[in-house]
Design an enzyme around this catalytic site. Structure first.
Site, PDB file in Angstrom:
ATOM      1  N   PRO A  93     -34.090  64.017 -62.970  1.00 48.95           N
ATOM      2  CA  PRO A  93     -34.321  63.751 -61.544  1.00 48.95           C
ATOM      3  C   PRO A  93     -35.653  64.315 -61.057  1.00 48.95           C
ATOM      4  O   PRO A  93     -36.154  65.299 -61.615  1.00 48.95           O
ATOM      5  CB  PRO A  93     -33.155  64.478 -60.852  1.00 48.95           C
ATOM      6  CG  PRO A  93     -32.704  65.519 -61.808  1.00 48.95           C
ATOM      7  CD  PRO A  93     -32.993  64.985 -63.186  1.00 48.95           C
ATOM      8  N   PHE A 152     -37.848  65.818 -57.553  1.00 51.36           N
ATOM      9  CA  PHE A 152     -37.502  66.883 -56.618  1.00 51.36           C
ATOM     10  C   PHE A 152     -37.206  66.366 -55.219  1.00 51.36           C
ATOM     11  O   PHE A 152     -36.272  66.801 -54.562  1.00 51.36           O
ATOM     12  CB  PHE A 152     -38.651  67.902 -56.544  1.00 51.36           C
ATOM     13  CG  PHE A 152     -38.894  68.579 -57.852  1.00 51.36           C
ATOM     14  CD1 PHE A 152     -38.203  69.727 -58.195  1.00 51.36           C
ATOM     15  CD2 PHE A 152     -39.787  68.048 -58.771  1.00 51.36           C
ATOM     16  CE1 PHE A 152     -38.393  70.335 -59.423  1.00 51.36           C
ATOM     17  CE2 PHE A 152     -40.001  68.657 -60.002  1.00 51.36           C
ATOM     18  CZ  PHE A 152     -39.302  69.799 -60.329  1.00 51.36           C
ATOM     19  N   ARG A 153     -38.017  65.404 -54.753  1.00 52.35           N
ATOM     20  CA  ARG A 153     -38.012  65.103 -53.327  1.00 52.35           C
ATOM     21  C   ARG A 153     -37.523  63.708 -52.966  1.00 52.35           C
ATOM     22  O   ARG A 153     -37.537  63.351 -51.802  1.00 52.35           O
ATOM     23  CB  ARG A 153     -39.418  65.335 -52.752  1.00 52.35           C
ATOM     24  CG  ARG A 153     -39.816  66.794 -52.831  1.00 52.35           C
ATOM     25  CD  ARG A 153     -41.205  67.108 -52.335  1.00 52.35           C
ATOM     26  NE  ARG A 153     -41.474  68.538 -52.481  1.00 52.35           N
ATOM     27  CZ  ARG A 153     -41.860  69.127 -53.613  1.00 52.35           C
ATOM     28  NH1 ARG A 153     -42.062  68.400 -54.695  1.00 52.35           N
ATOM     29  NH2 ARG A 153     -42.041  70.428 -53.663  1.00 52.35           N
ATOM     30  N   ASN A 166     -45.160  68.333 -64.839  1.00 47.64           N
ATOM     31  CA  ASN A 166     -43.826  68.328 -65.440  1.00 47.64           C
ATOM     32  C   ASN A 166     -43.700  69.380 -66.536  1.00 47.64           C
ATOM     33  O   ASN A 166     -44.660  69.687 -67.236  1.00 47.64           O
ATOM     34  CB  ASN A 166     -43.508  66.941 -65.995  1.00 47.64           C
ATOM     35  CG  ASN A 166     -43.549  65.877 -64.911  1.00 47.64           C
ATOM     36  OD1 ASN A 166     -43.500  66.205 -63.725  1.00 47.64           O
ATOM     37  ND2 ASN A 166     -43.628  64.627 -65.297  1.00 47.64           N
TER      38      ASN A 166
HETATM   39  P1  OAD Z   1     -41.606  64.932 -56.278  1.00 45.38           P
HETATM   40  O1  OAD Z   1     -40.126  64.783 -56.421  1.00 45.38           O
HETATM   41  O2  OAD Z   1     -42.121  65.718 -55.127  1.00 45.38           O
HETATM   42  O3  OAD Z   1     -42.279  63.487 -56.191  1.00 45.38           O
HETATM   43  C1  OAD Z   1     -41.966  62.487 -57.107  1.00 45.38           C
HETATM   44  C2  OAD Z   1     -42.628  61.197 -56.639  1.00 45.38           C
HETATM   45  O4  OAD Z   1     -42.416  60.223 -57.661  1.00 45.38           O
HETATM   46  C3  OAD Z   1     -42.045  60.641 -55.353  1.00 45.38           C
HETATM   47  O5  OAD Z   1     -43.114  60.214 -54.517  1.00 45.38           O
HETATM   48  C4  OAD Z   1     -41.202  59.433 -55.815  1.00 45.38           C
HETATM   49  O6  OAD Z   1     -41.244  58.380 -54.879  1.00 45.38           O
HETATM   50  C5  OAD Z   1     -41.926  59.030 -57.076  1.00 45.38           C
HETATM   51  N1  OAD Z   1     -41.065  58.418 -58.091  1.00 45.38           N
HETATM   52  C6  OAD Z   1     -39.875  58.828 -58.563  1.00 45.38           C
HETATM   53  N2  OAD Z   1     -39.433  58.033 -59.550  1.00 45.38           N
HETATM   54  C7  OAD Z   1     -40.384  57.066 -59.694  1.00 45.38           C
HETATM   55  C8  OAD Z   1     -40.534  55.935 -60.550  1.00 45.38           C
HETATM   56  N3  OAD Z   1     -39.624  55.641 -61.480  1.00 45.38           N
HETATM   57  N4  OAD Z   1     -41.635  55.161 -60.414  1.00 45.38           N
HETATM   58  C9  OAD Z   1     -42.589  55.465 -59.474  1.00 45.38           C
HETATM   59  N5  OAD Z   1     -42.507  56.512 -58.668  1.00 45.38           N
HETATM   60  C10 OAD Z   1     -41.426  57.315 -58.766  1.00 45.38           C
HETATM   61  O7  OAD Z   1     -42.141  65.503 -57.678  1.00 45.38           O
HETATM   62  P2  OAD Z   1     -43.561  66.175 -57.988  1.00 45.38           P
HETATM   63  O8  OAD Z   1     -44.639  65.560 -57.178  1.00 45.38           O
HETATM   64  O9  OAD Z   1     -43.710  66.188 -59.464  1.00 45.38           O
HETATM   65  O10 OAD Z   1     -43.005  72.483 -58.888  1.00 45.38           O
HETATM   66  O11 OAD Z   1     -43.297  67.649 -57.477  1.00 45.38           O
HETATM   67  C11 OAD Z   1     -44.298  68.596 -57.624  1.00 45.38           C
HETATM   68  C12 OAD Z   1     -43.722  69.969 -57.865  1.00 45.38           C
HETATM   69  O12 OAD Z   1     -42.728  70.292 -56.892  1.00 45.38           O
HETATM   70  C13 OAD Z   1     -42.982  70.128 -59.170  1.00 45.38           C
HETATM   71  O13 OAD Z   1     -43.837  70.337 -60.277  1.00 45.38           O
HETATM   72  C14 OAD Z   1     -42.140  71.338 -58.902  1.00 45.38           C
HETATM   73  C15 OAD Z   1     -41.648  70.988 -57.540  1.00 45.38           C
HETATM   74  O14 OAD Z   1     -41.278  72.066 -56.743  1.00 45.38           O
HETATM   75  C16 OAD Z   1     -42.524  73.695 -59.219  1.00 45.38           C
HETATM   76  O15 OAD Z   1     -41.377  73.859 -59.525  1.00 45.38           O
HETATM   77  C17 OAD Z   1     -43.548  74.778 -59.218  1.00 45.38           C
END
Ligand code: OAD
Ligand code: ZN
Length: 281
Positions: free
Chosen positions: A38, A40-41, A112
């Protein structure tokens, strides 16, 4: 302008022209969701919306170093729950590997910690694991290193991994909130972005700093391609992609699933058979 057309086709013809030699990719949790991990947001499936039972002061506490030092239990319960049964990279990971095989990848910066880039065969020297990795762990007290396997066995036995030498808590080498990023992140990002001909951003909400600001480090004329399901960067404090959407002369958005986006790029680039060879191992 660098792109003869500000569109996905414009990016494709730029890559085909041979003028685009150094591509940097930036990635987040969205490139691994199709592997069953999964993000995060995302509103329903995102981790931060599914933490009620952990009784945390606030969702991000589960990834906060100070909270972890006081109470590592929630982190490890979650780690067990989320531990992937198998580690299979997604088409998005193999797209980055293919850029490398084509001699076009300057660096892949990922937030990641799931090690899938590594498993996809992107060499370590091309990889910046900005938020660390689960591959290794260390004792917080005496710094003894532990393997992924050892930590996994402890997690699955419902034990908090504890140092066999000094009884300190053992923590995977991931960057928690209020911890510094690896030195490698700063060292390489201060050089790489000067040489970047094309920035590809995939599957990240660009909300966590300093990673999110990397998009500003390329030159003012460097094309940026965003492949993401949702709009990103539109927080109160940060507005990167509003700028991007409005920017028009060099920013392209490929909105939707990132595996689909990568596949369509591959097809337009004429790389389909090489890509399929990678996917089938
Ligand atoms: P987020 O969950 O914040 O963002 C994921 C993004 O990917 C969202 O904009 C979704 O719309 C998009 N998304 C999900 N599945 C997708 C798919 N199959 N195709 C296209 N887009 C998709 O995750 P990150 O940006 O990685 O840090 O979060 C950044 C950091 O926040 C993580 O590294 C973690 C977290 O807290 C720490 O733990 C330090
Ligand atoms: Zn120790």
């Amino acid at each position: 302008e660098v792109l003869d057309e500000v569109s996905v086709d414009g990016v494709v013809s730029y890559i085909k022209s041979g003028k685009c030699k150094n591509i940097i990719t930036l990635a987040g949790a969205g490139i691994s969701t199709s592997a069953g991990i999964p993000d995060f947001r995302s509103p329903q499936s995102g981790l931060y919306h599914n933490l009620k039972k952990y009784d945390l002061p606030y969702p991000e506490a589960i990834f906060d170093i100070e909270y972890f030092k006081l109470n590592p239990k929630p982190f490890y319960v979650l780690a067990k729950e989320l531990y992937p049964g198998e580690f299979i990279p997604t088409p998005s990971h193999y797209f980055v590997k293919l850029l490398h095989d084509k001699g076009l990848l300057l660096r892949h910066y990922t937030q990641n910690i799931d090690t899938l880039e590594h498993i996809a065969g992107i060499p370590v020297e091309k990889l910046v694991e900005a938020h660390g990795t689960f591959r290794t762990s260390h004792c917080l007290k005496c710094k003894k290193e532990y393997s992924q396997e050892w930590v996994k066995d402890e997690i699955f036995a419902d034990r908090i991994p504890t140092c066999i030498v000094c009884q300190g808590v053992v923590k995977p080498d991931i960057v928690l909130f209020r911890e510094g990023l690896p030195r490698r992140f700063y060292e390489l990002s201060s050089i790489d972005f000067k040489h970047c001909d094309l920035l590809i951003i995939m599957g990240t909400s660009l909300t966590v700093q300093p990673f999110a600001s990397l998009v500003d480090n390329v030159s003012a004329s460097c094309p940026r391609l965003l492949i993401n399901r949702d709009d990103v960067g539109l927080t109160e404090t940060r507005n990167v992609f509003q700028q991007l959407f409005g920017g028009a002369v060099r920013d392209v958005v490929l909105k939707g699933d990132c595996d689909d986006g990568c596949k369509s790029l591959v097809n337009k680039l004429g790389w389909t058979s090489d890509f399929e060879a990678l996917l089938s191992g």
